[in-house]
Scaffold this active site. Sequence first.
Site, PDB file in Angstrom:
ATOM      1  N   HIS A   1       0.857  -1.193   0.000  1.00 52.46           N
ATOM      2  CA  HIS A   1       0.000   0.000   0.000  1.00 52.46           C
ATOM      3  C   HIS A   1       0.887   1.234   0.000  1.00 52.46           C
ATOM      4  O   HIS A   1       1.949   1.250   0.612  1.00 52.46           O
ATOM      5  CB  HIS A   1      -0.890   0.022   1.251  1.00 52.46           C
ATOM      6  CG  HIS A   1      -2.057   0.943   1.131  1.00 52.46           C
ATOM      7  ND1 HIS A   1      -1.954   2.295   1.376  1.00 52.46           N
ATOM      8  CD2 HIS A   1      -3.328   0.715   0.754  1.00 52.46           C
ATOM      9  CE1 HIS A   1      -3.141   2.851   1.184  1.00 52.46           C
ATOM     10  NE2 HIS A   1      -3.995   1.923   0.788  1.00 52.46           N
TER      11      HIS A   1
ATOM     12  N   ASP B   1      -8.025  -5.207  -0.159  1.00 47.67           N
ATOM     13  CA  ASP B   1      -8.502  -6.063  -1.259  1.00 47.67           C
ATOM     14  C   ASP B   1      -8.153  -7.526  -1.093  1.00 47.67           C
ATOM     15  O   ASP B   1      -8.641  -8.367  -1.851  1.00 47.67           O
ATOM     16  CB  ASP B   1      -7.902  -5.548  -2.583  1.00 47.67           C
ATOM     17  CG  ASP B   1      -8.414  -4.162  -2.900  1.00 47.67           C
ATOM     18  OD1 ASP B   1      -7.609  -3.231  -2.998  1.00 47.67           O
ATOM     19  OD2 ASP B   1      -9.658  -4.014  -2.990  1.00 47.67           O
TER      20      ASP B   1
HETATM   21  C1  SDX Z   1      -6.191   0.194  -2.919  1.00 48.25           C
HETATM   22  O1  SDX Z   1      -4.417   4.696  -1.908  1.00 48.25           O
HETATM   23  C2  SDX Z   1      -5.327   4.037  -1.332  1.00 48.25           C
HETATM   24  O2  SDX Z   1      -5.695   4.301  -0.227  1.00 48.25           O
HETATM   25  C3  SDX Z   1      -5.905   2.874  -2.111  1.00 48.25           C
HETATM   26  C4  SDX Z   1      -6.922   2.028  -1.380  1.00 48.25           C
HETATM   27  C5  SDX Z   1      -8.208   2.809  -1.115  1.00 48.25           C
HETATM   28  O3  SDX Z   1      -8.949   2.394  -0.188  1.00 48.25           O
HETATM   29  O4  SDX Z   1      -8.510   3.749  -1.899  1.00 48.25           O
HETATM   30  O5  SDX Z   1      -6.379   1.592  -0.141  1.00 48.25           O
HETATM   31  C6  SDX Z   1      -7.340   0.813  -2.177  1.00 48.25           C
HETATM   32  O6  SDX Z   1      -5.943   0.573  -4.034  1.00 48.25           O
HETATM   33  C7  SDX Z   1      -5.315  -0.809  -2.206  1.00 48.25           C
HETATM   34  C8  SDX Z   1      -4.127  -1.295  -3.107  1.00 48.25           C
HETATM   35  C9  SDX Z   1      -4.670  -2.380  -4.068  1.00 48.25           C
HETATM   36  N1  SDX Z   1      -3.627  -2.728  -5.035  1.00 48.25           N
HETATM   37  C10 SDX Z   1      -2.986  -3.945  -4.980  1.00 48.25           C
HETATM   38  O7  SDX Z   1      -3.140  -4.775  -4.074  1.00 48.25           O
HETATM   39  C11 SDX Z   1      -2.018  -4.195  -6.135  1.00 48.25           C
HETATM   40  C12 SDX Z   1      -0.727  -4.863  -5.597  1.00 48.25           C
HETATM   41  N2  SDX Z   1       0.004  -3.805  -4.816  1.00 48.25           N
HETATM   42  C13 SDX Z   1       1.078  -3.127  -5.512  1.00 48.25           C
HETATM   43  O8  SDX Z   1       0.864  -2.897  -6.884  1.00 48.25           O
HETATM   44  C14 SDX Z   1       1.577  -1.906  -4.722  1.00 48.25           C
HETATM   45  O9  SDX Z   1       1.850  -2.357  -3.458  1.00 48.25           O
HETATM   46  C15 SDX Z   1       0.722  -0.654  -4.616  1.00 48.25           C
HETATM   47  C16 SDX Z   1       0.326  -0.129  -5.964  1.00 48.25           C
HETATM   48  C17 SDX Z   1      -0.480  -0.908  -3.786  1.00 48.25           C
HETATM   49  C18 SDX Z   1       1.566   0.387  -3.878  1.00 48.25           C
HETATM   50  O10 SDX Z   1       2.592   0.718  -4.708  1.00 48.25           O
HETATM   51  P1  SDX Z   1       3.807   1.649  -4.196  1.00 48.25           P
HETATM   52  O11 SDX Z   1       3.554   2.200  -2.849  1.00 48.25           O
HETATM   53  O12 SDX Z   1       4.110   2.589  -5.323  1.00 48.25           O
HETATM   54  O13 SDX Z   1       4.920   0.645  -3.962  1.00 48.25           O
HETATM   55  P2  SDX Z   1       5.974   0.320  -5.076  1.00 48.25           P
HETATM   56  O14 SDX Z   1       5.265  -0.132  -6.302  1.00 48.25           O
HETATM   57  O15 SDX Z   1       6.934   1.463  -5.173  1.00 48.25           O
HETATM   58  O16 SDX Z   1       6.718  -0.951  -4.447  1.00 48.25           O
HETATM   59  C19 SDX Z   1       7.750  -0.773  -3.495  1.00 48.25           C
HETATM   60  C20 SDX Z   1       8.513  -2.077  -3.558  1.00 48.25           C
HETATM   61  C21 SDX Z   1       8.943  -2.440  -4.992  1.00 48.25           C
HETATM   62  O17 SDX Z   1      10.090  -3.276  -4.878  1.00 48.25           O
HETATM   63  P3  SDX Z   1      11.575  -2.554  -5.024  1.00 48.25           P
HETATM   64  O18 SDX Z   1      11.570  -1.744  -6.324  1.00 48.25           O
HETATM   65  O19 SDX Z   1      11.715  -1.670  -3.788  1.00 48.25           O
HETATM   66  O20 SDX Z   1      12.548  -3.708  -5.058  1.00 48.25           O
HETATM   67  O21 SDX Z   1       7.661  -3.154  -3.117  1.00 48.25           O
HETATM   68  C22 SDX Z   1       7.441  -4.049  -4.216  1.00 48.25           C
HETATM   69  C23 SDX Z   1       7.807  -3.296  -5.495  1.00 48.25           C
HETATM   70  O22 SDX Z   1       8.215  -4.213  -6.495  1.00 48.25           O
HETATM   71  N3  SDX Z   1       6.021  -4.386  -4.167  1.00 48.25           N
HETATM   72  C24 SDX Z   1       5.552  -5.614  -4.360  1.00 48.25           C
HETATM   73  C25 SDX Z   1       4.162  -5.497  -4.205  1.00 48.25           C
HETATM   74  N4  SDX Z   1       3.830  -4.231  -3.958  1.00 48.25           N
HETATM   75  C26 SDX Z   1       4.985  -3.533  -3.940  1.00 48.25           C
HETATM   76  N5  SDX Z   1       6.174  -6.789  -4.616  1.00 48.25           N
HETATM   77  C27 SDX Z   1       5.368  -7.865  -4.742  1.00 48.25           C
HETATM   78  N6  SDX Z   1       4.004  -7.844  -4.615  1.00 48.25           N
HETATM   79  C28 SDX Z   1       3.374  -6.667  -4.357  1.00 48.25           C
HETATM   80  N7  SDX Z   1       2.051  -6.647  -4.234  1.00 48.25           N
END
Ligand code: SDX
Length: 397
Positions: free
Chosen positions: A271, A332
């Site tokens: 998140h 989710d």
């Molecule tokens: C919602 O904003 C809100 O409040 C949203 C929400 C709401 O109520 O409105 O809470 C609802 O949208 C919840 C999120 C639902 N999405 C998912 O579950 C999709 C999977 N999650 C990821 O795509 C990600 O965690 C996000 C999009 C939720 C957050 O992305 P960030 O904060 O930009 O984190 P990032 O992509 O920069 O990741 C940081 C690191 C990366 O690795 P490094 O580059 O540091 O090596 O964490 C890794 C990412 O690769 N990472 C994951 C991961 N999420 C982040 N690795 C594996 N699986 C994941 N799910």
Amino acid sequence: ELGYFTYDPGFMSTASCRSDVTFIDGDAGTLLYRGYPIEQLAGQSTYLEVCYLLLNGDLPSSDELHDFSRIIKEHSMLHEAVRRFFDGFRHDAHPMAIMVGVVGALSAFYHDNVDVHNPEHRRIAAHRLISKMPTIAAWSYKYANGQPFMYPDNNLSYTANFLSMMFGVPSEPYQPNPVFVRALDLILILHADHEQNASTSTVRLSGSSEANPFAAISAGIASLWGPLHGGANEKVIRMLEEIVHSDKSVEDFVARAKDKNDSFRLMGFGHRVYKNYDPRAKIIRKMCHELLEEMGDMGADNQPLFDVAMELERIAMEDDYFIERKLYPNVDFYSGIILRAMGIPLNMFTVIFALARTVGWISHWNEMMQDPESRIGRPRQLYTGYPEREYRPIEER
Ligand code: SDX
């Protein structure tokens, strides 16, 4: 100073506005709606009461709630001409595509008499949206299934009315399962608002130009649809089903999620704000367990998904990759299992999220429009393109 944009890869991750609506402490895993902890609202309130709270700033008295409920029921019907919008879609259209189109089209019905600076007009627009979203959502489902549209039954509660319009048919009496009504009402409460997430920021930015509120909410629906945002609940179930039916182990999938050369991600994990357990996920996980227990054999084909989800969570919570990046289950991760157990089809999961979030979107829109200092949003950028240069005729290129 608030409102000043500093460069951030997450674009709108800096403070973009002031707000009284919702407070999140991502490190502590705290979520408050108008100061009330989500845990207390989840355990004692109803979605309609939470709508009143988010819109008006405090919990209603019983008379206020009674009046609010009556007003919301009064607006639950759609103009008969709106029905024809559905006919323009292919039957296999994703219900979120229909929601974006039909909600935006409501601007054509209410454009002339919405003065966004008139508090009474804003209040009526908010009531219309909260009231009509269940009807539009249910009709999106009916259209995709070739079933007749069901009209609202104002003798039912808000959430029971939605289930009745979705699953009822003219030829048979339909009584929504009270266990499902309560479970869905709780899911709606948990998804009602969440500060300046991508879709709420979209509503604020589009509404800041004084656009029609129905058009601004349609923009929010479009943003929510993305798999990184509200579309994740649908992706979580597809991921869990893939794991359940795969001959690979849960550990193999966790390893894939860590592999930068593999596009697989643990959907429902991570998140932008929560760097602790999403408090909503804790509540939904408990409800998921209770619902499947209560359903017994009826929920049997959802139990393997829940078991895999719990196994995924256990393994990830012990893995340095997830610990270092503070990746926890989000709202989710478990919600889809409950919706699936209630017989709600996968492509309606984000529609339910949009239905729930409408009150959050319109509460933020209203807060912005009533602020005399509110101005049109105009994010800036760090320019990384060419310095000024001379045009060259095509013969010289
Ligand atoms: C919602 O904003 C809100 O409040 C949203 C929400 C709401 O109520 O409105 O809470 C609802 O949208 C919840 C999120 C639902 N999405 C998912 O579950 C999709 C999977 N999650 C990821 O795509 C990600 O965690 C996000 C999009 C939720 C957050 O992305 P960030 O904060 O930009 O984190 P990032 O992509 O920069 O990741 C940081 C690191 C990366 O690795 P490094 O580059 O540091 O090596 O964490 C890794 C990412 O690769 N990472 C994951 C991961 N999420 C982040 N690795 C594996 N699986 C994941 N799910």
